[in-house]
Design an enzyme around this catalytic site. Structure first.
Site, PDB file in Angstrom:
ATOM      1  N   LYS A  11       7.451  -8.105  -5.336  1.00  0.00           N
ATOM      2  CA  LYS A  11       6.579  -8.142  -6.513  1.00  0.00           C
ATOM      3  C   LYS A  11       7.203  -8.923  -7.673  1.00  0.00           C
ATOM      4  O   LYS A  11       8.412  -9.213  -7.663  1.00  0.00           O
ATOM      5  CB  LYS A  11       6.243  -6.703  -6.926  1.00  0.00           C
ATOM      6  CG  LYS A  11       5.419  -5.943  -5.873  1.00  0.00           C
ATOM      7  CD  LYS A  11       5.021  -4.560  -6.369  1.00  0.00           C
ATOM      8  CE  LYS A  11       4.139  -3.858  -5.337  1.00  0.00           C
ATOM      9  NZ  LYS A  11       3.647  -2.541  -5.843  1.00  0.00           N
ATOM     10  N   TYR A  51      -6.019  -5.592  -3.615  1.00  0.00           N
ATOM     11  CA  TYR A  51      -5.927  -4.178  -3.982  1.00  0.00           C
ATOM     12  C   TYR A  51      -7.302  -3.533  -4.170  1.00  0.00           C
ATOM     13  O   TYR A  51      -7.409  -2.502  -4.838  1.00  0.00           O
ATOM     14  CB  TYR A  51      -5.073  -4.023  -5.245  1.00  0.00           C
ATOM     15  CG  TYR A  51      -3.580  -4.071  -4.981  1.00  0.00           C
ATOM     16  CD1 TYR A  51      -2.948  -3.094  -4.212  1.00  0.00           C
ATOM     17  CD2 TYR A  51      -2.787  -5.083  -5.518  1.00  0.00           C
ATOM     18  CE1 TYR A  51      -1.578  -3.127  -3.971  1.00  0.00           C
ATOM     19  CE2 TYR A  51      -1.408  -5.131  -5.283  1.00  0.00           C
ATOM     20  CZ  TYR A  51      -0.823  -4.127  -4.513  1.00  0.00           C
ATOM     21  OH  TYR A  51       0.535  -4.152  -4.283  1.00  0.00           O
ATOM     22  N   ASN A 114       7.340  -1.477  -8.837  1.00  0.00           N
ATOM     23  CA  ASN A 114       8.214  -0.834  -7.853  1.00  0.00           C
ATOM     24  C   ASN A 114       8.703  -1.802  -6.770  1.00  0.00           C
ATOM     25  O   ASN A 114       8.987  -1.421  -5.642  1.00  0.00           O
ATOM     26  CB  ASN A 114       7.532   0.414  -7.267  1.00  0.00           C
ATOM     27  CG  ASN A 114       6.198   0.097  -6.619  1.00  0.00           C
ATOM     28  OD1 ASN A 114       5.809  -1.074  -6.521  1.00  0.00           O
ATOM     29  ND2 ASN A 114       5.506   1.108  -6.162  1.00  0.00           N
ATOM     30  N   HIS A 117       5.665  -4.302  -1.934  1.00  0.00           N
ATOM     31  CA  HIS A 117       4.475  -3.788  -1.259  1.00  0.00           C
ATOM     32  C   HIS A 117       4.767  -3.781   0.235  1.00  0.00           C
ATOM     33  O   HIS A 117       5.425  -4.701   0.737  1.00  0.00           O
ATOM     34  CB  HIS A 117       3.244  -4.688  -1.507  1.00  0.00           C
ATOM     35  CG  HIS A 117       2.106  -4.366  -0.568  1.00  0.00           C
ATOM     36  ND1 HIS A 117       1.203  -3.368  -0.831  1.00  0.00           N
ATOM     37  CD2 HIS A 117       1.781  -4.870   0.662  1.00  0.00           C
ATOM     38  CE1 HIS A 117       0.355  -3.280   0.202  1.00  0.00           C
ATOM     39  NE2 HIS A 117       0.691  -4.177   1.111  1.00  0.00           N
ATOM     40  N   GLU A 128      -3.900  -7.555   6.139  1.00  0.00           N
ATOM     41  CA  GLU A 128      -3.097  -8.083   5.031  1.00  0.00           C
ATOM     42  C   GLU A 128      -2.336  -9.357   5.430  1.00  0.00           C
ATOM     43  O   GLU A 128      -2.183 -10.270   4.612  1.00  0.00           O
ATOM     44  CB  GLU A 128      -2.128  -7.001   4.540  1.00  0.00           C
ATOM     45  CG  GLU A 128      -2.842  -5.844   3.860  1.00  0.00           C
ATOM     46  CD  GLU A 128      -1.907  -4.759   3.346  1.00  0.00           C
ATOM     47  OE1 GLU A 128      -2.417  -3.801   2.741  1.00  0.00           O
ATOM     48  OE2 GLU A 128      -0.676  -4.863   3.549  1.00  0.00           O
TER      49      GLU A 128
HETATM   50  P1  ADP Z   1       2.293   1.979  -2.041  1.00  0.00           P
HETATM   51  O1  ADP Z   1       2.608   0.640  -2.654  1.00  0.00           O
HETATM   52  O2  ADP Z   1       3.517   2.843  -1.924  1.00  0.00           O
HETATM   53  O3  ADP Z   1       1.526   1.873  -0.745  1.00  0.00           O
HETATM   54  P2  ADP Z   1      -0.240   2.769  -3.292  1.00  0.00           P
HETATM   55  O4  ADP Z   1      -0.917   2.017  -2.195  1.00  0.00           O
HETATM   56  O5  ADP Z   1      -0.667   4.181  -3.527  1.00  0.00           O
HETATM   57  O6  ADP Z   1       1.355   2.758  -3.086  1.00  0.00           O
HETATM   58  O7  ADP Z   1      -0.431   1.994  -4.669  1.00  0.00           O
HETATM   59  C1  ADP Z   1      -0.365   0.592  -4.715  1.00  0.00           C
HETATM   60  C2  ADP Z   1       0.470   0.180  -5.894  1.00  0.00           C
HETATM   61  O8  ADP Z   1      -0.192   0.599  -7.101  1.00  0.00           O
HETATM   62  C3  ADP Z   1       1.857   0.837  -5.985  1.00  0.00           C
HETATM   63  O9  ADP Z   1       2.831   0.207  -5.203  1.00  0.00           O
HETATM   64  C4  ADP Z   1       2.147   0.701  -7.472  1.00  0.00           C
HETATM   65  O10 ADP Z   1       2.541  -0.632  -7.807  1.00  0.00           O
HETATM   66  C5  ADP Z   1       0.772   0.967  -8.080  1.00  0.00           C
HETATM   67  N1  ADP Z   1       0.583   2.375  -8.418  1.00  0.00           N
HETATM   68  C6  ADP Z   1       0.370   3.405  -7.549  1.00  0.00           C
HETATM   69  N2  ADP Z   1       0.251   4.578  -8.194  1.00  0.00           N
HETATM   70  C7  ADP Z   1       0.388   4.292  -9.517  1.00  0.00           C
HETATM   71  C8  ADP Z   1       0.358   5.065 -10.717  1.00  0.00           C
HETATM   72  N3  ADP Z   1       0.162   6.382 -10.684  1.00  0.00           N
HETATM   73  N4  ADP Z   1       0.540   4.424 -11.903  1.00  0.00           N
HETATM   74  C9  ADP Z   1       0.734   3.083 -11.947  1.00  0.00           C
HETATM   75  N5  ADP Z   1       0.766   2.287 -10.864  1.00  0.00           N
HETATM   76  C10 ADP Z   1       0.605   2.870  -9.656  1.00  0.00           C
HETATM   77 MG    MG Z   2      -0.369   1.124  -0.405  1.00  0.00          MG
END
Ligand code: ADP
Ligand code: MG
Length: 140
Positions: A11, A51, A114, A117, A128
């Site tokens: 990211k 997304y 974070n 992805h 994807e």
């Molecule tokens: P992952 O990336 O672990 O699969 P998700 O698919 O639930 O997680 O969410 C996609 C992305 O959205 C996350 O990696 C993060 O960047 C963002 N995200 C998820 N939950 C939150 C939240 N509560 N607040 C802000 N950003 C979030």
């Molecule tokens: Mg996800």
């Protein structure tokens, strides 16, 4: 267990801090092979489409903004049980909950920024991967 392919994205928070190599080392050290890789700047339309599953979530607009705030590195990772293995290497979405030694525990700035992805299922991995790569760009 079988040989799988999964989509990874380094990211903008990772490219901004110049830590893509450190993150990629985690994949390789854990047995995943990078069979496709490119650095791109996602457009708003691309990030929104990628997304789309989260479009009703309160963080959607901010997530799209964050994913388009700088370059990303999109990659196809290949290996035994690659989808689940990559999720283990990444760690939990919220870095505060991520296991020690995972990418998010070591590098994530926040739950949103974070660092990585990773596809969450084999079915989504195929969708994807096709979103970013043509077959000729993937070399196993
Ligand atoms: P992952 O990336 O672990 O699969 P998700 O698919 O639930 O997680 O969410 C996609 C992305 O959205 C996350 O990696 C993060 O960047 C963002 N995200 C998820 N939950 C939150 C939240 N509560 N607040 C802000 N950003 C979030
Ligand atoms: Mg996800």
């Amino acid at each position: 267990m079988s040989i799988e392919r999964t989509l990874s994205i380094l990211k903008p928070d990772a490219t901004r801090r110049n830590i893509t190599g450190k993150i990629i080392s985690k994949f390789e050290e854990n047995g995943l092979r990078i069979v496709a890789s490119k650095r791109i700047r996602m457009t708003k339309a691309q990030a929104e489409a990628f997304y789309a599953v989260h479009k009703e979530r309160p963080f959607y607009a901010s997530l799209v903004e964050s994913m388009t705030s700088g370059p990303v590195v999109v990659q196809v990772l290949e290996g035994q049980d690659a989808v689940a293995l990559n999720r283990r290497i990444m760690g939990a979405t919220n870095p505060a909950a991520a296991d020690a030694g995972t990418i998010r525990a070591e590098f994530a700035e926040s739950i949103e920024a974070n660092s990585v992805h990773g596809s969450d299922s084999l079915e989504n991995a195929a969708v994807e991967i096709a979103f970013f790569f043509s077959q000729t760009e993937i070399v196993g």
